[in-house]
Structure formats: C-alpha cells, structure tokens
Write a protein that holds these residues in place. Sequence first.
Motif, PDB file in Angstrom:
ATOM      1  N   GLU A 118      -8.261   2.557 -17.679  1.00  0.00           N
ATOM      2  CA  GLU A 118      -8.075   1.735 -16.487  1.00  0.00           C
ATOM      3  C   GLU A 118      -7.425   0.408 -16.851  1.00  0.00           C
ATOM      4  O   GLU A 118      -6.476  -0.033 -16.207  1.00  0.00           O
TER       5      GLU A 118
ATOM      6  N   ILE B 292     -11.349   4.369 -11.832  1.00  0.00           N
ATOM      7  CA  ILE B 292     -12.747   3.989 -11.645  1.00  0.00           C
ATOM      8  C   ILE B 292     -13.470   5.055 -10.828  1.00  0.00           C
ATOM      9  O   ILE B 292     -14.650   5.332 -11.040  1.00  0.00           O
TER      10      ILE B 292
ATOM     11  N   SER C  35      -6.057   1.869 -10.605  1.00  0.00           N
ATOM     12  CA  SER C  35      -7.436   1.491 -10.937  1.00  0.00           C
ATOM     13  C   SER C  35      -8.417   2.207 -10.021  1.00  0.00           C
ATOM     14  O   SER C  35      -9.502   2.577 -10.458  1.00  0.00           O
TER      15      SER C  35
ATOM     16  N   ILE D 246     -12.685   3.696 -18.960  1.00  0.00           N
ATOM     17  CA  ILE D 246     -12.582   2.257 -18.689  1.00  0.00           C
ATOM     18  C   ILE D 246     -11.396   1.670 -19.463  1.00  0.00           C
ATOM     19  O   ILE D 246     -10.647   0.819 -18.959  1.00  0.00           O
TER      20      ILE D 246
END
Lengths: 481, 337
Positions: free
Chosen positions: A102, A147, A143, A99
């Motif tokens: 990202e 993800i 992204s 995360i």
Amino acid sequence: MDFLSDTVVLSRMQFAVTAIFHILWPVLTTGMGIYLVIVEGLWLKTKNPDYYLHARFWSKFYVLNFGIGVATGIPMEFQFGTNWAPFSEAVGNFFGSVIGFEASWAFMLEAAFLGIMLFGWERVNPAIHFMSTILVAVGANLSTVFILIANSWMQTPAGVELVNGKFVVTDYFRALFNPFWLNSVSHMFFATLETSLFVIGGISAWYILNRRHEAFFAKSFKIVLAAAIAVAPFQIYLGHTSGEQVQHYQPSKLAAMEAQWETTPAGQPADWSVIAIPNDKAEKNDFEVTIPNALGYILEFRKELTRPVIGLKDIKSDERPHAVGLIYYAFRTMIAIGFFLAALMGLTVVQWLRGKLSTDAIADQKWLMRIWLFSAPLGYVAVESGWIVRCVGRQPWSVYGQIRTADSVSNVPASNVLTSLLGFTAVYALLLIATLYFGSRIVRKGPDLGLPIPGTEVTKPAIDTSPGEFVPDERPVEAQQ
Amino acid sequence: METLRYFLPQCWFIILALFLLLYVMLDGFDLGVGILSLTSSDEERRGILMTSLSNIWDANETWLVLMGGSLFGAFPLAYGTILSALYIPIFIMVFGFIFRGVAFEFREQANRKFFWNIAFGTGSFAAALGQGFALGAVLSGISVDQAGHFIGGTWDWLTWQSVLVALTLIQGYVLIGSTYLIWKTSGELQEIHYGTAKLAAWTTLIGAVFITVSTPIFYESARARLFEPPLVYIFAAIPFVGVFLIAQLLRSLNRKEDRAPFVWTILLFVFTFLGLGLIVFPYIIPTQITIYEAAADPSSLVIMIIFIGFLIPVMLFYNLYQYIVFRGKVSGGQYGE
C-alpha cells in the motif's frame, strides 16, 4: 470503570476512534480524485474554461482533506506495532507485506504527483498535468484496494496456515484474492465515490439555493447526478452481494446484523425484523417489529431459505459478537441511507428529464436542493456504519475464526493506552471541527472565477513550434535574393 | 535454501536501510525547516519556509510509512517488539506529525496564523524528538524474552544515550534544513541560514563526537565485532571521513556557496548512516534479535522483493521528477523561476 485499566478494551477503543475519524478524510479524497479527473478531462476536451475553474475550486477541498488524511493515517499504521504487537507478529508474513504494498504502490504515487496537481498548473504542460491528476486518483484508489484486501483477509483468511501461532503463507495469490476481496474493494470504492458525489452535489445545491453562480454549479450538479445514476443503484447491489458473502462465510456476523437468536433451518421461511431491542443477556429481542417471511426474500430472493441462518444462541458465547444492538442498528442505518440516496437520485433524474434542471430553472427547485444539501453528510454516516458492522461484527476475532482480539494486544500498560486514547480523541475532534470550519469558509468564499486560464494568456512558449502560415513574398524578385 | 535464509533477510535489511536513509535525509530537512520556523518572528519568512515544503512534505513523510510497512512485512517480530517497547516515543512522533501536517493547509486558510505556526514548529520538533528517542533506545538495547517479545518497562527508552542521540538528531535536522533553505532561498533569508547552518554544524559535530566515543563503551558486542579486521579499518576511517566532510561543509558555508552545503550535509548523513548500519548489522533489535530470527517467511520476502523492490527505481524516478518540476528558488510564498 474497569475498562480504564483494561489494555484490550482501551486498545480497541483507540483503534475504533482513530479509524472512525481517519476514514472521514480519505473517503472524500479518493472519491473526489475521480471527479477531478472527470472535470479536467472535460476541460481538455471541450476547452470550456468553466471545467478548469471547477477543477481549481474543488481541489481546494481535496487539499484540505488530503493533509489531514495523511496526518491521521500514520497512527493507523504504527498502531499495529504499538498496540497490536502479537497480532503483527502472527500476521506479518501476509498482512505486513500488504501494508508495504500500500505504501509503495499507492501512498507514494499519490503524494508525489499531488504536488504537481495542486501547484504545477503553470509548471508543466496540460497533458502532464492531466496525467498527474489521474495518477493521484489512481494512487488514492489503490490504497482502497490494498487496505480492503488486507481487511478482507482478516475476515476470510485464505491461503495461509497457522503454525505455532504464526500464519505461514501457503498460497500468496489465494491470500490476496481471498473470498471477500472483490466485493469489499468494490463496495468501498463505490462508497467513497458515492459519498464524494453527494458532498459535491450538496455543496453545489447550496450555491444554487443561494443563487450564487447557479449556472456554474448547475454544471457540477449535473456531472454528479449523471455519475450517481450508475453509482447509487450499483452500490445497493454490491451491498446485497456483500450480505450474501457474510451469510456464507461469517454466520455469527449475519446473526448479529439481523438480531436472529434462533436458528432457521434450510427450507423454511424466516421473518425479517425492522426494529428490535436486542437483549444480549436474555438472548432474545425484548421488542420486535417484523415483516413475516421477508428474510428469505432479502437474502436469496425467495421465501424459503436454501441455506440455514444460524441463530446467535447456537453459537458459543465466546465465539460470537456481543454488541448485537450496535451491529443491528449500524446495518440498518447503512441500508436506509443507501436506499435514500438512490431514491433521491431517481427523483432528481425525473426532474431533469422534465427539464426542471435547466440553468435558469434549477434555482426554483428549492425543496430538491434542500434535500441534496441535507444529504451531503449521509454518505459518511453510511460508511462509518458499514465499517462498524464489518469490524464489530467480526468480534471476538481479529482474524476471523483464527486469532482472538484479546490475544492480539501488546504488552503495554493500560495507562499508556488511556493517555494516547484521550490524546487522539481530543486532537481528532479538533481536526474535525477545523475541517468543517475551514471547509465552510471555502464554500462561503466561493470559486475564484477570475483565475487566468492556462494556455490563453500571454505566456507563449519561447520558440513557436506551430506550423507557420505561408506568407507570399511580394517583394520584387531582385530584393528576395 | 540455506543461503536464501541468509540472503533474503540481508536484502531486506539493505532495502529498509535505504528507505530509512532516504527518509532521514528528505524528511530530515523537512522537519529541520519546521524547527527553524520556531526561531522566526517574521510572518513572511515563515510563509516562504512552508511554501518551500508544501509540495513535498507528504512524499517525504511517505518514506517513513513505506519503511514502517516494509518492516512490518519483512521483520514482523521486530515491528511488534520495537514499536510496543517504544510506545511513548512513537506517539510523541505521531502527534508531532499530526500537528505539523495539518498546519500546512490550516495555516494557509486561517486569518490568525499564530496557533498553526506553533503547531508546525513544535510538531516538527516533537516528531524529531520522538525519532531521536526511538533511535537512541534501539541502539542502546531493548529487553526481550526468549521469543523476542518486549518485557521491559514503559520508560526504558529514556536513558542518557537516547537523550544524547535525540539532541544530536535534532541538530542534524536543523543542519540539513538550513542547508536546504540556503539552496531554495535567496537574499536576507539565505543569509540567516548560513548562520544557522554553521551553528548547527558545530553542535551536530559535538553530539556526534560524544556518540562515537561512547558507542563502543556502552555497546559491548559492537566493540567485539568492530575492532576486528576487516571491519576495524572501515570503522576507523569513519571519524576521519566525518571530520573531512564537516570541514568541507564549513568551508562551503564560509564561501557562501549555494548548493554545496546541502550536498556535503547529505554526504555527511549518508556516511553517518553507513556507520550506524555497520554497528547494528546483523541485528534488527541490537544484540538481542538478528535479522534472521525476526525475518518473515522466505516466500513472503521474495514476493515483497518482487512487488516493492522493483518499484524502488520507479518511486525514486517520479520523486526526482517532481523535484525537477519545482526546482528554483522560493520567494514571497510562491515558487519563482
């Protein structure tokens, strides 16, 4: 109404609601980012001002969706902490850092260059502007990569060891490049692209149907069509390979996707059900229409399965998903849309080859344009269905086979979660309505074809650096000294 | 290996502090401008206010997303515990973000701008309020069990300290927002914000004095550590430097300088932040959980330093670049040179 006091159920509902709404906005921006790179590149290459005007027109939809994507995405990140604290603690070593990647690799890149892409036409030179557009698209699609890596790891947790309830990373690169990652990233990458293409195609078709700027929108329609030739069939192929992976790594999900209650051993054919009414209590389908022996052909392109398909009955009840009907129909919806869009692409290409899509004839293709208009929202439906299959099918696990969803929930009162759930539902519904309202206004208003084209107007650089033309000095020699 | 166990969490404490500081400064003026828009009855002024942010608001907010993601990866225990303890303040902030974020584009599109004006202003206010409550609650302590999991009540965060911190933070945001607008605007608009900046400077000062005075009282372990050399010297210097900076700020406001007020305010933020950092260190959940207890595995921390740490200069560079591209004053809803 027991679930109203159940933090687990409410937290799951909240995650589902926020995710289902949130994905609507970035799906368009990630896919459209690539389209904007294409039209701006075409403009720089051909110097045809139409492409510049396309870049300006479609980026209106980009900016409309982007802000909402950011705003609705922030709760997604914070929810891991607020509602899924034990999960966060358990997976932090790996999942948390992804995360972080990202945010640093993808979000910041997209956010920082978006300003230049949208407002910088007059402030930077075309090369820098084009680079910004590319970086925005790269950021958005990175992204997707991160993800999907994070989510794939929840499906096929690799490179880790569960020690005292926490995952310790034993091999970081095996965790990043876990079995699902490549297929899932590609499938989602093409999903955002396909959805965006059909949205752009559908809106272009609307203009063509209404005979507004047909020549202008025939251009975007053909760019979309050319891209769809590659994208739509390849997406079906990626869907197939994803299915193969599910069969191998997540038998309980496959069983729910196909509503297979009985195990089919290896070496035997199995029927594929087209329509069924799965009954979770009785552990059978109450009603079923099947195609004999088709499951083997679908999974392995052969009649007899080489690997068994485990039936739901043979998986412990607390280790398999129970929303079988939802998973089953979501899966079929996704497949139907995938094939429908590919068929529409094929049909349109045939018309294109027959010369029916030329600028003056395209507006006569009324039915074709109507089907494209109708198809504009289908990509979204397929994306949502696919995610339902992926994440509801993973249940009862949050990390497949390792951590249960029920054990992942924070110690917060149900009333808190209920309040935030209701808040999100109301606000996100409002945002969706507002997006549709303002989006259709942009469509109705149409492109501003009178925009000045950069590089053609009077704003010359202060110092002219282009090589000067040689002008012979015709004055008498004496005067030249 | 033993030094790594200390060194890596300390590295991440500093990186996270840097992200948070950048966030508080950058989104601070962003939210501050939003709160100031509530005081505006003039549609044109609001348009200029929002234009001054339109190209940067999402990058500014991304520092918080980055901070959150890095906290998740570097101190997973703290991420879960703090956020679930602060459920209500976090969602006050999140809903605030949603409303102010979408207002930028929706206001631009709408014929009747009233609703989105309110959404922008109150959203900004709610986001700042939620952050203030969260900060105050973390500073005044979260109840956890042996394993570091939250065991307190859902309204624990609401104390007089957190209210005080929230109000002061809002004043601080209004201050930095005003000085940002002094820098980015001209004429009558600039004149208005010399006034709001001056007012906010005083209210921030009053809040800060209250917090500084009450901190060692309600915060025993901090008292023990801070009143011992060598930290006591640094700690004792903080109020003096703070007063000096505020004096410089007020002077620059009185002289109607263009950029100096913003720079002094930034320094003031940096300095306050340094003080807070000193109080909190080495805890991540003050007086309960240290950074060493909450840290992720050393291998994860190393990977994160490689993949995120080395990207920090790059991120700073391209953020700076876009501030340079959009330099100059804003007027009439457009960027002018």
